[in-house]
Design a protein around this motif. Structure first.
Motif, mmCIF file in Angstrom:
data_model
loop_
_atom_site.group_PDB
_atom_site.id
_atom_site.type_symbol
_atom_site.label_atom_id
_atom_site.label_comp_id
_atom_site.label_asym_id
_atom_site.label_seq_id
_atom_site.Cartn_x
_atom_site.Cartn_y
_atom_site.Cartn_z
ATOM 1 N N ALA A 104 0.817 -1.212 0.000
ATOM 2 C CA ALA A 104 0.000 0.000 0.000
ATOM 3 C C ALA A 104 0.852 1.264 0.000
ATOM 4 O O ALA A 104 0.499 2.268 -0.628
ATOM 5 C CB ALA A 104 -0.941 -0.005 1.206
ATOM 6 N N ALA A 105 1.977 1.235 0.712
ATOM 7 C CA ALA A 105 2.818 2.430 0.781
ATOM 8 C C ALA A 105 3.382 2.786 -0.588
ATOM 9 O O ALA A 105 3.491 3.969 -0.940
ATOM 10 C CB ALA A 105 3.947 2.219 1.791
ATOM 11 N N ALA A 106 3.756 1.778 -1.369
ATOM 12 C CA ALA A 106 4.268 2.052 -2.712
ATOM 13 C C ALA A 106 3.163 2.537 -3.637
ATOM 14 O O ALA A 106 3.379 3.414 -4.472
ATOM 15 C CB ALA A 106 4.925 0.793 -3.285
ATOM 16 N N LYS A 109 2.198 6.469 -3.275
ATOM 17 C CA LYS A 109 3.035 7.554 -3.789
ATOM 18 C C LYS A 109 2.541 8.115 -5.123
ATOM 19 O O LYS A 109 2.389 9.343 -5.262
ATOM 20 C CB LYS A 109 4.483 7.086 -3.913
ATOM 21 N N PRO A 110 2.263 7.285 -6.152
ATOM 22 C CA PRO A 110 1.757 7.864 -7.391
ATOM 23 C C PRO A 110 0.393 8.524 -7.243
ATOM 24 O O PRO A 110 0.078 9.469 -7.972
ATOM 25 C CB PRO A 110 1.695 6.673 -8.364
ATOM 26 N N VAL A 111 -0.429 8.058 -6.291
ATOM 27 C CA VAL A 111 -1.716 8.727 -6.061
ATOM 28 C C VAL A 111 -1.470 10.148 -5.570
ATOM 29 O O VAL A 111 -2.077 11.107 -6.053
ATOM 30 C CB VAL A 111 -2.581 7.957 -5.049
ATOM 31 N N ALA A 112 -0.555 10.290 -4.616
ATOM 32 C CA ALA A 112 -0.244 11.622 -4.091
ATOM 33 C C ALA A 112 0.383 12.506 -5.161
ATOM 34 O O ALA A 112 0.091 13.718 -5.232
ATOM 35 C CB ALA A 112 0.683 11.498 -2.886
ATOM 36 N N GLY A 167 -2.548 10.573 2.000
ATOM 37 C CA GLY A 167 -2.637 11.889 2.608
ATOM 38 C C GLY A 167 -1.296 12.374 3.123
ATOM 39 O O GLY A 167 -0.929 13.542 2.963
ATOM 40 N N ARG A 168 -0.522 11.477 3.726
ATOM 41 C CA ARG A 168 0.780 11.857 4.280
ATOM 42 C C ARG A 168 1.799 12.140 3.180
ATOM 43 O O ARG A 168 2.611 13.072 3.290
ATOM 44 C CB ARG A 168 1.281 10.769 5.228
ATOM 45 N N TYR A 169 1.792 11.321 2.129
ATOM 46 C CA TYR A 169 2.664 11.629 0.991
ATOM 47 C C TYR A 169 2.288 12.985 0.391
ATOM 48 O O TYR A 169 3.156 13.793 0.046
ATOM 49 C CB TYR A 169 2.542 10.556 -0.090
#
Length: 335
Positions: A104-106, A109-112, A167-169
């Motif tokens: 999920a973390a990877a 990133k492209p979503v952000a 959200g955090r990215y």
């Protein structure tokens, strides 16, 4: 080495597991079957399931239920090559002692990155300029247009609803642009908000003060259709609403009513239903940008998800802490 099986359809298998990736994976585990297996129940002999200690899943994988879990008594880890695990692993399976990790973390990133691009282009009013330029062509005089005085990324307030991974990215990516960043998330304490560089805000204050409102909550029973007429009414005139989370978080009828008169704009990468029916009014609204759920990892971006999961498998085989494990006690809050 751990005995491993991969439960993926052909398309998912080909996206993630190129020959070089398979070679890397085989350094950490013994693949009992290196061919794509769409449904373990239907194909794999019982004795092979009984030997399985690691199960790799991804987009489109069949759910791992207790029946399958009981057929794999030695199963220790499910490594998911995508983000959301709720459609793959049941709480009962997690509670049976199987550990779960995911990418999920990877994928976040492209979503952000996508949301950042939308915000910067929207504040520059690029869609409006494209339309005006097409209409007036050589007669367009940029600085004579009323639109000219409205544009710019300076002195804008960005409201983020939900301090998820995306959200955090996004908060991190917004920092160099000197935005005022508001965050609404009841699970984020004041000290953490300070470290993130954001101002905590009630949802009402965030909506009334933000030029852009970006939704980053998980879809849970408590968030389904939680963003509706009341929330849209509180948004300031000319604001942009962005949804790259899940379509069902938004009351779509209320959204259509709120943007029909042009007071608000919307960028929707997700909808409810998805895809939209062909007769949805959203298709023809000039103040709506619709994209077909493309904000997450696509093309070359998928490699980072695969690499993350393979590294998690390596860490597991070395008895090191997993970095992206899904905790059973956080199940109700994860996507």
């Amino acid at each position: 080495m751990l005995n491993a099986l991969i439960q993926l359809g052909r398309s998912g298998y080909d996206i993630h597991l190129r020959d070089d990736v398979l070679s890397s994976l085989k350094q950490s585990c013994n693949l009992l079957n290196s061919e794509p297996i769409a449904d373990l129940h239907a194909v794999i002999p019982a004795e092979e399931l009984a030997r399985t200690e690691l199960l790799i899943t991804g987009w489109g994988s069949k759910p791992v239920d207790m029946k399958l879990r009981e057929a794999m008594p030695r199963l220790k880890l499910i490594a998911h090559l995508a983000g959301s695990v709720k459609s793959i692993v049941s709480p009962e399976v997690m509670q049976s002692g199987v550990r779960v990790t995911h990418a999920a973390a990877a994928n976040a990133k492209p979503v952000a990155q996508y949301v950042l691009a939308v915000i910067l282009l929207h504040n520059k009013r690029v869609p409006d300029w494209v339309r005006l330029y097409s209409e007036k062509r050589s007669q367009l005089r940029v600085r004579s247009e009323p639109l000219h005085s409205l544009i710019g990324n300076r002195d804008k307030t960005i409201g983020i609803v939900g301090a998820s991974r995306v959200g955090r990215y996004l908060i991190e990516f917004l920092q160099p642009h000197n935005f005022r960043i508001l965050l609404h998330d009841p699970f984020v304490p004041a000290q953490e908000a300070k470290a993130l560089g954001v101002e905590m805000a009630s949802l009402d204050n965030l909506l009334t003060e933000s030029d852009v409102v970006s939704l980053h909550q998980p879809l849970l029973p408590t968030t389904q259709k939680s963003f509706g007429a009341r929330e849209f009414t509180r948004m300031r005139d000319g604001a942009l609403f962005i949804n790259t989370a899940r379509g069902a978080i938004v009351d779509q009828g209320a959204l259509i009513d709120a943007i029909r008169d042009g007071r608000l704009s919307a960028m929707l990468d997700v909808t409810d239903p998805e895809p939209l029916p062909d007769d949805s009014p959203l298709w023809d609204m000039p103040n709506v940008l619709l994209t077909p759920h493309i904000a997450g990892s696509l093309g070359t971006e998928v490699a980072e998800m695969t690499e993350m999961v393979i590294e998690e498998i390596r860490r597991f085989t070395r008895n090191e802490p997993l970095q992206y494990e899904v905790a059973a006690d956080a199940w109700e809050r994860v996507a």
